[in-house]
Design an enzyme around this catalytic site. Sequence first.
Site, PDB file in Angstrom:
ATOM      1  N   ASP A  50     -48.852   3.315  73.779  1.00 32.43           N
ATOM      2  CA  ASP A  50     -49.312   2.641  72.566  1.00 32.43           C
ATOM      3  C   ASP A  50     -49.684   3.639  71.475  1.00 32.43           C
ATOM      4  O   ASP A  50     -50.655   3.447  70.732  1.00 32.43           O
ATOM      5  CB  ASP A  50     -50.517   1.731  72.874  1.00 32.43           C
ATOM      6  CG  ASP A  50     -50.215   0.712  73.946  1.00 32.43           C
ATOM      7  OD1 ASP A  50     -49.047   0.306  74.063  1.00 32.43           O
ATOM      8  OD2 ASP A  50     -51.146   0.328  74.693  1.00 32.43           O
ATOM      9  N   HIS A  88     -48.668  -5.333  69.945  1.00 30.21           N
ATOM     10  CA  HIS A  88     -49.857  -4.959  70.719  1.00 30.21           C
ATOM     11  C   HIS A  88     -51.058  -5.729  70.167  1.00 30.21           C
ATOM     12  O   HIS A  88     -51.324  -5.686  68.958  1.00 30.21           O
ATOM     13  CB  HIS A  88     -50.115  -3.455  70.617  1.00 30.21           C
ATOM     14  CG  HIS A  88     -51.251  -2.993  71.476  1.00 30.21           C
ATOM     15  ND1 HIS A  88     -51.118  -2.775  72.835  1.00 30.21           N
ATOM     16  CD2 HIS A  88     -52.545  -2.729  71.182  1.00 30.21           C
ATOM     17  CE1 HIS A  88     -52.284  -2.389  73.328  1.00 30.21           C
ATOM     18  NE2 HIS A  88     -53.167  -2.351  72.344  1.00 30.21           N
ATOM     19  N   CYS A 110     -83.302 -57.614  52.974  1.00 26.34           N
ATOM     20  CA  CYS A 110     -83.300 -56.613  51.891  1.00 26.34           C
ATOM     21  C   CYS A 110     -82.952 -57.233  50.547  1.00 26.34           C
ATOM     22  O   CYS A 110     -83.529 -56.879  49.519  1.00 26.34           O
ATOM     23  CB  CYS A 110     -82.302 -55.499  52.199  1.00 26.34           C
ATOM     24  SG  CYS A 110     -82.508 -54.727  53.808  1.00 26.34           S
TER      25      CYS A 110
END
Length: 902
Positions: free
Chosen positions: A142, A106, A707
């Site tokens: 259930d 379940h 750079c």
Amino acid sequence: MKIAVIGQSLFGQEVYCQLRKEGHEVVGVFTIPDKDGKADPLGLEAEKDGVPVFKFPRWRARGQALPEVVAKYQALGAELNVLPFCSQFIPMEVINAPRHGSIIYHPSLLPRHRGASAINWTLIHGDKKGGFTIFWADDGLDTGDLLLQKECEVLPDDTVSTLYNRFLFPEGIKGMVQAVRLIAEGTAPRCPQSEEGATYEGIQKKETAKINWDQPAEAIHNWIRGNDKVPGAWTEACGQKLTFFNSTLNTSGLSTQGEALPIPGAHRPGVVTKAGLILFGNDDRMLLVKNIQLEDGKMMPASQFFKGSASSDLELTEAELATAEAVRSSWMRILPNVPEVEDSTDFFKSGAASVDVVRLVEEVKELCDGLELENEDVYMATTFRGFIQLLVRKLRGEDDESECVINYVEKAVNKLTLQMPYQLFIGGEFVDAEGSKTYNTINPTDGSVICQVSLAQVSDVDKAVAAAKEAFENGLWGKINARDRGRLLYRLADVMEQHQEELATIEALDAGAVYTLALKTHVGMSIQTFRYFAGWCDKIQGATIPINQARPNRNLTLTKKEPVGVCGIVIPWNYPLMMLSWKTAACLAAGNTVVIKPAQVTPLTALKFAELTLKAGIPKGVVNILPGSGSLVGQRLSDHPDVRKIGFTGSTEVGKHIMKSCALSNVKKVSLELGGKSPLIIFADCDLNKAVQMGMSSVFFNKGENCIAAGRLFVEESIHNQFVQKVVEEVEKMKIGNPLERDTNHGPQNHEAHLRKLVEYCQRGVKEGATLVCGGNQVPRPGFFFQPTVFTDVEDHMYIAKEESFGPIMIISRFADGDVDAVLSRANATEFGLASGVFTRDINKALYVSDKLQAGTVFINTYNKTDVAAPFGGFKQSGFGKDLGEAALNEYLRIKTVTFEY
């Protein structure tokens, strides 16, 4: 044990298979009758194994068990009934018949949510914990004794499908097997269910799923996700029944600008926005719905509600209809458990896996004369209707990019008609900045205005970060596998290569780059970078690590490398496309999404790159580009709580500020490539002609806007004068001119402010006593041209000996013959450490010097020789972290350690 499996579905099939693997004897399978000639997966699997399969349409009539059914069951001699998922009512004569009784799965934590729609109600009630129960069947609903329970966290945006797929399905199968194992061992518990906290809710049906608007936003969100996808939460609006899917409460940074959608009974009208449909609870909080289903069953993005969906409305020709039917047959073959492929049939929800995606792509290729679909095309159009629309568009030559409206500035330049986007790029769309703010970008060759470009504001940054976050957390980018991500980056490199002349021309126009150099370096290396990192995508891996064992148990520790998330990348103006590529390629290869701030003075190649990502099929939101000021855009990226990494190339001063902001905001990861004053040491035993050639390149390459430019040359005394003479001779040969002319060696400086700084730099050098051999001034012509410049007799205390010019200015100092350690001390007497170089024929000297130089890169008998596979980055105040090479990937990854005990 002898087991009877009673149930259906893929879940039942997996439980059946696992029980057989455990060594149990399944004596019979009871499942539902075939539907439209299609057998249930559980029955199919059992028939393959030769297990008796029974397909009773019912087990009882008028409240009484059917004797013939019970007799067939009893003949099997089952010792235990296992009901993994069963939609039929099984009589107690069967439930109680086996020696061990019956167990049932379940999908909730009983006694909470008894009934057939347990998962739905777990979400509707906003439960923080979900899970499943395996219980002993009794004659109640259930209510039987508990055997086993497992729980999980329910996530805020979980739906029935996500909760089932993430936990209830895989863990439920394991739980059923574990329960049977406990029964076989005689240790299975029987814990009576408590009635305290027990709930029972009825089955959710379409007629009961109507949304009640008189409740808070969180309750509405829970109702929508609790009914997603079946039966679907709905409301009435615009004269029809609209069903909402894919709801979220994560609405931070969401704009409410859009078109109102009046909803009867709602506290406020909804708003259809670019992100989806914004809804409001009676507490004025927002929720967002991303998909809407119309009354006729058509599904569409909520953002397209008022526009309709062009792809959904395509009218197919007879030939296209025939193709659609052939593809439908292909889907039927791939999805054997689907009774009929309808327009709404979802490929993955019908049981398809990743291997089926490959099969579908190949079958379409055969059906459509070699049409090349990508795996991600299937993931983006999962319903049959959507897939056919996508396929027909591909067959007609219509690309997804046509859906994006791009406004261009067009210019006829370099025998090309350039089409240059000029708006912000956010979430896969080109849009105006807030308040339609713009600025001029200037052509440094003549000082003219190229065009107006959108000027991003703080709110635009927030939108871009939100788009990147959505793409990372919920978009296709985070779902596709690494190899497919690599294929997209390879495709992006191919598209860039197809447009390389256009990109190089824009670099010349916007940044003053010499076209021939831009073609090879600015653009060429950008393409190579994406190809290199595309190859890394499926090679990012962790390690297994031996650790001390927790005896008598054992342990296994492993590491995983994961993307960090949304990254901000701030790039400089000297190599607009190449610096973007160096960082972005590694960032994307690692699986991140990105917001890029190009330099304000050079935005155009970045925006063209944005367009090319659309052509390459990079998903929306993965790349976002915001031209604007560093004080607004860069600062907000550094401060933004949803940005997890900043990659920056620029000045040391700004880098320090970014580092501080990253620390104070959310301790962002940061990598910095900052200023440099790279020393180049030229010994007398060098190849002088090569040293002159490379020395020229070390300073004047890309107009000195480099750079790693050699900021200071140390030349051994005995060759100093000869070296200077040869350099001056070479400088005089350089052609200064229009960067688009093929014989130009030296183009304009990037922008006027930088030109002025170079003039001031040279004036200060002369004032402090350095000898100006040549150059030192602006070239007397329109534009921002500066003369290639050579200084000699530069002493260590001088400003020009210590500070970077970032321009075409060669700074030459002497050093005494043979005094290696002294020149090394002078070369290292700087707070910068980006690059360095040495020229000598003595390999021992070269290696000694390379060991002692305090720089991230050392060139020996060469210079500027960078490569996509070689890590690039500095020491000291030149920053930390690496671009390029495998090391760059680590800048955009985080390492997670996982430890098992078994």
